[in-house]
Design a protein around this motif. Structure first.
Motif, PDB file in Angstrom:
ATOM      1  N   THR A  11       0.846  -1.194   0.000  1.00 44.59           N
ATOM      2  CA  THR A  11       0.000   0.000   0.000  1.00 44.59           C
ATOM      3  C   THR A  11       0.875   1.236   0.000  1.00 44.59           C
ATOM      4  O   THR A  11       1.992   1.248   0.515  1.00 44.59           O
ATOM      5  CB  THR A  11      -0.947   0.062   1.205  1.00 44.59           C
ATOM      6  N   GLN A  12       0.343   2.278  -0.608  1.00 43.97           N
ATOM      7  CA  GLN A  12       1.037   3.545  -0.748  1.00 43.97           C
ATOM      8  C   GLN A  12       0.211   4.635  -0.084  1.00 43.97           C
ATOM      9  O   GLN A  12      -0.978   4.473   0.108  1.00 43.97           O
ATOM     10  CB  GLN A  12       1.211   3.871  -2.237  1.00 43.97           C
ATOM     11  N   PRO A  13       0.831   5.777   0.240  1.00 43.80           N
ATOM     12  CA  PRO A  13       0.030   6.894   0.758  1.00 43.80           C
ATOM     13  C   PRO A  13      -1.007   7.336  -0.273  1.00 43.80           C
ATOM     14  O   PRO A  13      -0.830   7.149  -1.481  1.00 43.80           O
ATOM     15  CB  PRO A  13       1.066   7.998   0.975  1.00 43.80           C
ATOM     16  N   ASP A  14      -2.083   7.897   0.229  1.00 37.72           N
ATOM     17  CA  ASP A  14      -3.118   8.456  -0.637  1.00 37.72           C
ATOM     18  C   ASP A  14      -2.562   9.702  -1.330  1.00 37.72           C
ATOM     19  O   ASP A  14      -1.977  10.565  -0.684  1.00 37.72           O
ATOM     20  CB  ASP A  14      -4.340   8.815   0.222  1.00 37.72           C
ATOM     21  N   GLU A  15      -2.752   9.787  -2.626  1.00 40.81           N
ATOM     22  CA  GLU A  15      -2.133  10.877  -3.381  1.00 40.81           C
ATOM     23  C   GLU A  15      -3.084  12.032  -3.694  1.00 40.81           C
ATOM     24  O   GLU A  15      -2.688  13.002  -4.335  1.00 40.81           O
ATOM     25  CB  GLU A  15      -1.589  10.330  -4.714  1.00 40.81           C
ATOM     26  N   GLN A  32       2.812   0.934  -9.961  1.00 42.64           N
ATOM     27  CA  GLN A  32       1.641   0.737  -9.098  1.00 42.64           C
ATOM     28  C   GLN A  32       0.434   0.141  -9.841  1.00 42.64           C
ATOM     29  O   GLN A  32      -0.686   0.219  -9.363  1.00 42.64           O
ATOM     30  CB  GLN A  32       1.198   2.067  -8.455  1.00 42.64           C
ATOM     31  N   ASP A  44      -5.381   5.239  -6.494  1.00 39.53           N
ATOM     32  CA  ASP A  44      -5.114   6.577  -7.025  1.00 39.53           C
ATOM     33  C   ASP A  44      -5.202   6.603  -8.553  1.00 39.53           C
ATOM     34  O   ASP A  44      -5.498   5.595  -9.177  1.00 39.53           O
ATOM     35  CB  ASP A  44      -3.747   7.058  -6.515  1.00 39.53           C
ATOM     36  N   ILE A  71      -1.942  -8.178  -4.226  1.00 41.31           N
ATOM     37  CA  ILE A  71      -1.688  -6.755  -4.446  1.00 41.31           C
ATOM     38  C   ILE A  71      -2.705  -5.904  -3.709  1.00 41.31           C
ATOM     39  O   ILE A  71      -2.368  -4.874  -3.131  1.00 41.31           O
ATOM     40  CB  ILE A  71      -1.713  -6.441  -5.960  1.00 41.31           C
ATOM     41  N   ALA A  75      -2.448  -1.026  -7.201  1.00 44.28           N
ATOM     42  CA  ALA A  75      -2.010  -0.950  -5.808  1.00 44.28           C
ATOM     43  C   ALA A  75      -3.011  -0.157  -4.989  1.00 44.28           C
ATOM     44  O   ALA A  75      -3.720   0.702  -5.507  1.00 44.28           O
ATOM     45  CB  ALA A  75      -0.631  -0.293  -5.743  1.00 44.28           C
ATOM     46  N   SER A  76      -3.005  -0.451  -3.704  1.00 48.23           N
ATOM     47  CA  SER A  76      -3.940   0.177  -2.782  1.00 48.23           C
ATOM     48  C   SER A  76      -3.252   1.277  -1.990  1.00 48.23           C
ATOM     49  O   SER A  76      -2.046   1.217  -1.737  1.00 48.23           O
ATOM     50  CB  SER A  76      -4.460  -0.900  -1.821  1.00 48.23           C
ATOM     51  N   ASN A  77      -4.027   2.297  -1.566  1.00 48.10           N
ATOM     52  CA  ASN A  77      -3.484   3.280  -0.634  1.00 48.10           C
ATOM     53  C   ASN A  77      -4.034   3.033   0.769  1.00 48.10           C
ATOM     54  O   ASN A  77      -3.961   3.886   1.629  1.00 48.10           O
ATOM     55  CB  ASN A  77      -3.773   4.706  -1.107  1.00 48.10           C
ATOM     56  N   GLY A  78      -4.565   1.857   0.968  1.00 43.87           N
ATOM     57  CA  GLY A  78      -5.154   1.538   2.266  1.00 43.87           C
ATOM     58  C   GLY A  78      -6.624   1.204   2.097  1.00 43.87           C
ATOM     59  O   GLY A  78      -7.082   0.128   2.467  1.00 43.87           O
ATOM     60  N   SER A  87       3.662  11.621  -5.791  1.00 46.44           N
ATOM     61  CA  SER A  87       3.866  10.505  -4.858  1.00 46.44           C
ATOM     62  C   SER A  87       4.726  10.917  -3.676  1.00 46.44           C
ATOM     63  O   SER A  87       4.481  10.519  -2.538  1.00 46.44           O
ATOM     64  CB  SER A  87       4.538   9.327  -5.569  1.00 46.44           C
ATOM     65  N   ARG A 124      -0.744   1.098 -12.692  1.00 48.68           N
ATOM     66  CA  ARG A 124      -1.416   2.028 -13.618  1.00 48.68           C
ATOM     67  C   ARG A 124      -1.186   1.463 -15.016  1.00 48.68           C
ATOM     68  O   ARG A 124      -0.064   1.424 -15.472  1.00 48.68           O
ATOM     69  CB  ARG A 124      -0.783   3.409 -13.551  1.00 48.68           C
ATOM     70  N   HIS A 167     -10.340   7.514  -4.234  1.00 49.63           N
ATOM     71  CA  HIS A 167      -9.087   7.465  -3.486  1.00 49.63           C
ATOM     72  C   HIS A 167      -9.300   6.772  -2.148  1.00 49.63           C
ATOM     73  O   HIS A 167      -8.341   6.305  -1.539  1.00 49.63           O
ATOM     74  CB  HIS A 167      -8.576   8.884  -3.208  1.00 49.63           C
TER      75      HIS A 167
END
Lengths: 590, 494
Positions: free
Chosen positions: A224-228, B444, B396, B82, B389-392, A269, B446, B342
């Motif tokens: 998981t990545q930070p929300d952009e 990610q 995005d 993922i 991919a996830s942001n939690g 990002s 995309r 998001h």
């Protein structure tokens, strides 16, 4: 669960928002909190104080009005409406002193306090106000229609179209209170500093929900990545924009004549790392457990969190080095340090002065300012004359005092000016003709329906991109290449009709079954003389910008109407107002 | 040309149009339009036939990952890892559970092979049972991995600093610009869309140019052509301006009504004033005709109450009234917002897609009811896809996405385009080349589109009647495609 307008208000149980809060719910003095959340007669209401500013007027050649029309024209750019008293004041004082007075004027009731005074903070009311957005509608209309600091309100409304948060996208308990606090925040800084505004909205709760700063977490090592979302939009919309700009707002071009991107995907990002780890401040929270029909309970928080800045909750702040826009926020920086570095970078970027200044000119004066006009205002953003960058009061003054806004050239330029936004037309009607809410409830509601209402409602932009884009070009027009007409994004065959049908009713019947209504006292005093009646309305609504031919056309129609009875006289007044507000010469503000 | 010139359409159109202050519903004098230049002779429209294209724009960027979902075990497991799925292929994070996908499993006539030549299975989001049914009965097709492109790109080329040889669409990941490029091949500020350009070519087939392009949603560039302009109708029909219709009595006075009627239609020397009055004039002139066209009983097919369903219901009613409108070729636009997920992807995405599925299915049923299913084609579009991919709790901004085409003339029950491998990784082999499974995204997950919007649009345009010689006028970059792997006709229309 639906609100009074039948809109589905999906709520989440308050336990969602409480369970993760790190420090736990503090036990605070219940009396103080009960007073805050409970409704009228509680904590004293605050106001936004005025401030003394010194305006630099050198370089402007039109600093005062000679005519009523000039004064009205100025007032209609500076705020929502013009009145006899205000026209006289502008003529007596001159533009700059009048502006200084507005900046020095304190606000009226805060939106937050208004909601509580009306009872919308009562958690036990079976209307479940915490689930609904219509209190937010009532709040913002009351502010726009009745607040004593109209100039500040006008600036705040313009800012709300750049730093967009919308009731449409708020889906959590006490959303109307959160929206009210957001509105109050815009007002607090409308004549303050852009840098303070940027900091305040970044940690604002409504914005936190709207663009997902709330709950954005550092990468978890499992993908998981930070929300952009906020990182992208704070650059694209709130500060620097998509392409590098010259100080006059024109795009910089590379050697091949192409525009140059301000930032790339990596900048987004990386900047997103800075905004990680923030969540609601529940330290003042007091829960209420509400029994549900059919069994079970819901736990509803108090409103406090909605006006406290977000803070770091738990250990979710990114600790990686974050490089964007040519700076690096080291992973060892504290969240406060990192945020300061990032927002300072946006504030000081070469783009920010022209990017923000041009849009404010577009909201207040004209859709297509000359590059030189943009440059003059951007220069004041960069330095208000006393070495301060970002002073919005000075930017506001620079926009209004500029020769391009005040001079007569604009009045004969076929491309100068802007289409009045539908919500501004309604506010202008209300303030011009003294429409007040008899009950004080200001239940004007969501007027977004284009076919039957205004097609626009304050704080209800469909997306973070506002009701219309600054770069919108309506198709198949005679506008010069590169010219824009943002407000035309709302204009189509449904909305032109919706507006007129709605207005025809409102002029006569008011709003909310006549609770909000005008008696047109000043106009009735002139009703036996159609020409005088029209002259007055034209002066107040559009600074006397109706052509002689159309004045004649309207007066002839009015003269065909009987005016013996009170009802007939009112009809004549209604007709005069409607005909003016339907005229293209009124609709396009010059 | 190879580069997407941002003002390509605008500059050309401006030059044609400068100096025009006409108040007619069209932009150019007849003499200048493509029809008079003889190009319309190339347009394909056998006598008496009718065709309509309906664009369903999903604003915000629809998440491909949870719309057309990997289902075969190998692909599903990659997807689940993922997206944070739970044990035993259960839901978790932003991953849907595999068992929930079984009811919407797609059964194509031939299994799609991905870019690794692996045979794949897909299911639709669990909310899309109706659309899955349409697919499985041959009325709907899935276009895989379609997105904005100037010319074909590999991932290496995308990363290259040589933007002259390897141009990218401008402002990737920016909502408003990508919406504009999807609709018009140019970023924000564009004034000519491919829907309008198609209508330009067929204008002479319609009795009234006004009704060639009809929108039941807000303003968008898609339906603007050189001559053809969007005519906007609300879900309740054309709005009658009460105070300005002939004979209107306003506050008791017909004189006021007459004054209104006059003021609204005045030509003005101020450009913005004049433009506003042009719209009012068009509204006044056309409302009566539209209202007549809508007078017939609506199709009996039941539409849901949400906005998209009501918009499509209005399109169905307008199509039913096409003889009154005098239309033989029409392009429609409807839309739904809310896809910019998001966060709250799992909570919010399913319900949105359910509405899309139900509305598109009801619309198709209405065309069947009216006996013109083969003459109406609906297709989805969106700003972009999203990250895999996830942001939690969300995803995005992305790029390529999967879309749907529905209609009686669609060669349904098939996938078109190439399925991308399921990946968010950037790993390369010893030679420094991206591993094959990592070549179809740009980070990610995309997606790097393997089909361009131009090809997607050209396939629809060809069915609509646009001939090969006219295609570049509608889609300026189409000449950059047509090579191996990027056919101009994707084959989903009969």
């Amino acid at each position: 669960m639906q609100d009074a307008k039948g809109n589905s208000a999906i709520s989440r149980p308050e336990s969602d928002e409480v369970s993760w809060s790190g420090p736990g719910i503090a036990a605070l003095a219940s009396t103080a909190l009960a007073a805050c959340g409970g409704g009228a007669g509680g904590a004293p209401t605050a106001v936004i104080p005025g401030a003394a500013v010194t305006l630099n007027t050198s370089g402007y050649t039109q600093l005062s009005s000679v005519t009523d029309a000039q004064a009205s024209r100025f007032l209609l750019q500076a705020q929502f409406s013009a009145s006899d008293t205000e026209i006289a004041a502008v003529k007596a004082q001159g533009y700059a002193p009048w502006i200084q007075t507005q900046v020095a004027t304190a606000s009226g009731t805060l939106g937050w306090d208004w909601l509580n005074a009306q009872g919308y903070g009562d958690v036990n009311n079976s209307a479940n106000y915490y689930d609904n957005s219509y209190p937010g509608d009532y709040m913002v209309w009351s502010q726009l229609m009745a607040a004593p600091d109209a100039a500040r309100k006008r600036m705040a409304l313009a800012l709300s179209e750049i730093f967009v948060v919308s009731l449409v996208g708020l889906n959590f308990n006490w959303r109307s209170h959160a929206a009210a606090h957001y509105w109050d925040t815009l007002n607090s800084h409308a004549f303050g500093n852009y840098r303070d505004l940027l900091g305040a909205i970044t940690l604002n709760v409504a914005m936190g929900y709207y663009l997902n700063v709330k709950g954005s977490r550092k990468a978890d090592g499992r993908g998981t990545q930070p929300d952009e979302n906020y990182a992208r939009e704070v650059m694209q919309l709130f500060s620097v924009g998509l392409v590098l700009l010259n100080p006059d707002g024109s795009p910089q071009l590379d050697g091949s004549g192409n525009k140059i991107d301000t930032y790339g995907a990596s900048d987004v990002s990386m900047l997103a790392q800075v905004f990680t780890g923030y969540d609601l401040d529940m330290s003042g929270n007091v829960n209420t457990v509400i029994a549900q029909t059919g069994g079970g309970t819901r736990t509803i928080s108090s409103t406090d969190f909605a006006r406290l800045p977000m803070l770091q909750v738990g250990n979710y702040h990114s600790t990686v080095d974050s490089t964007f826009l040519g700076i690096t926020v080291p992973g060892t920086a504290t969240p406060v340090e990192g945020l300061k570095l990032a927002l300072d970078r946006l504030f000081n970027h070469q783009n920010t002065a022209p990017f923000i200044s041009k849009q404010l000119i577009q909201r207040l004066v004209t859709s297509n300012p000359s590059p030189a006009y943009v440059a003059r205002v951007a220069a004041v953003f960069a330095n208000n004359g006393a070495g301060v960058r970002g002073s919005l009061a000075h930017v506001y003054a620079a926009i209004l005092l500029d020769d391009e806004a005040r001079g007569t050239a604009g009045l004969s330029d076929p491309q100068f000016g802007k289409l009045r936004e539908p919500m501004l037309r309604l506010v202008q009607w209300g303030r011009t003709f003294g429409a007040t809410s008899a009950s004080g409830s200001w239940k004007m509601g969501d007027l977004s329906n284009a076919g039957t209402q205004l097609g626009q409602s304050p704080l209800r932009s469909p997306t973070v991109f506002n009701f219309f884009r600054p770069g919108y070009v309506p198709p198949a027009t005679a506008l010069g290449l590169g010219a824009v007409a943002p407000e035309f994004q709302l204009v189509n065959e449904s909305s032109v009709g919706g507006y007129l049908n709605f207005l025809q009713s409102v002029i006569q019947n008011g709003l909310n079954s006549g609770d909000i209504k005008s008696a047109y006292a000043n106009e009735l005093a002139l009703v036996t003389d159609s020409a005088a009646l029209l002259k007055r309305i034209s002066l107040l609504l559009c600074a006397d910008q109706l052509s002689a031919a159309n004045q004649t056309l309207i007066v002839n129609a009015l003269n065909a109407m009987p005016f013996a009875s009170n009802a007939q006289q009112l009809n004549r007044v209604y007709a005069a107002v409607l005909l003016v507000m339907a005229s293209a010469e009124y609709l396009v503000q010059k | 040309m190879h580069l997407l010139q941002p003002d390509l359409h605008s500059r050309r159109a401006f030059l044609k149009r400068s100096g025009q202050l006409a108040l007619s519903g069209t932009a150019l004098p007849f003499a200048l339009n493509l029809a008079a230049m003889g190009e319309a002779a190339a347009f394909n429209a056998p006598a008496g036939d009718y065709k309509a294209l309906v664009c369903i724009f999903l604003y915000g960027g629809n998440d491909y990952g949870n719309t057309v979902v990997p289902y075969d075990n190998a692909s599903y497991d990659l997807y689940s890892t993922i997206r944070g799925g739970g044990p035993a292929r259960s839901a978790g994070g932003i991953a849907l559970g595999q068992s929930a996908l079984a009811p919407t499993l797609l059964g194509p006539l031939s299994a799609p092979l991905d870019s690794l030549s692996v045979s794949r299975q897909f299911a639709l989001n669990p909310g899309m049972t109706a659309l899955a049914g349409l697919f499985n009965s041959g009325q709907a097709a899935v276009q895989l991995n379609v997105g904005t492109l100037v010319k074909p790109l590999t991932r290496v080329q995308y990363n290259s600093a040589d933007h002259v040889s390897y141009p990218r669409p401008p402002q990737l990941f920016s909502h408003n610009d990508q919406q504009s490029i999807w609709q018009s091949s140019s970023p924000e500020g564009s004034t000519i869309g491919w829907g309008g350009s198609m209508a330009d070519l067929a204008l002479s087939l319609n009795t009234a140019a006004t009704f060639s392009c009809m929108s039941v949603t807000g303003n968008a560039v898609f339906l603007s052509g050189n001559q053809a302009l969007q005519y906007q109708v609300s879900t309740g029909g054309a709005i009658k301006i009460n105070a300005a219709v002939a004979g209107a009595s306003v506050y008791g006075s017909s004189a006021v009504g007459a004054a209104m009627n006059s003021l609204l239609q005045q030509k003005r020397s101020h450009i913005l004033e004049n433009e506003y009055n042009k719209v009012s004039t068009r509204a006044l002139a056309a409302e009566g005709v539209v209202t007549s066209a809508l007078a017939a009983a609506p199709p009996t097919t039941v539409f849901a109450t949400d906005s998209l369903a009501q918009q499509l219901k209005m399109v169905a009613r307008l199509i039913k009234g096409r003889t009154v409108l005098g239309a033989r070729r029409q392009v429609f636009l409807v839309s739904m917002g809310g896809f910019d997920l998001h966060d709250n992807l799992i909570r919010d995405h399913g319900p949105l897609l359910a509405k899309v599925s139900d509305a598109m299915t009801a619309f198709h049923a209405a065309t069947v009811e009216m006996g013109i299913a083969k003459q109406v084609t609906a297709f989805t579009a969106s700003d972009f896809g999203r990250t895999l991919a996830s942001n939690g709790d969300g995803a995005d901004h992305g790029w390529g996405s999967h879309h749907f085409v529905v209609g009686g003339a669609v060669k349904g029950q098939q996938f078109y385009g190439t399925a991308p491998p399921v990946s968010v990784a950037d790993t390369k082999d010893a030679g420094g080349n991206y591993l094959p499974q990592n070549q179809w995204h740009v980070g990610q997950g995309r997606l790097l589109p393997s089909t361009s919007v131009d090809q997607y649009a050209a396939t629809l345009a060809k069915w609509f009647g646009v001939s090969a010689s006219e295609m570049a006028g509608v889609l300026p970059s189409i000449g950059n495609f047509g090579g191996t792997g990027y056919p101009v006709d994707l084959g989903f229309m009969a």
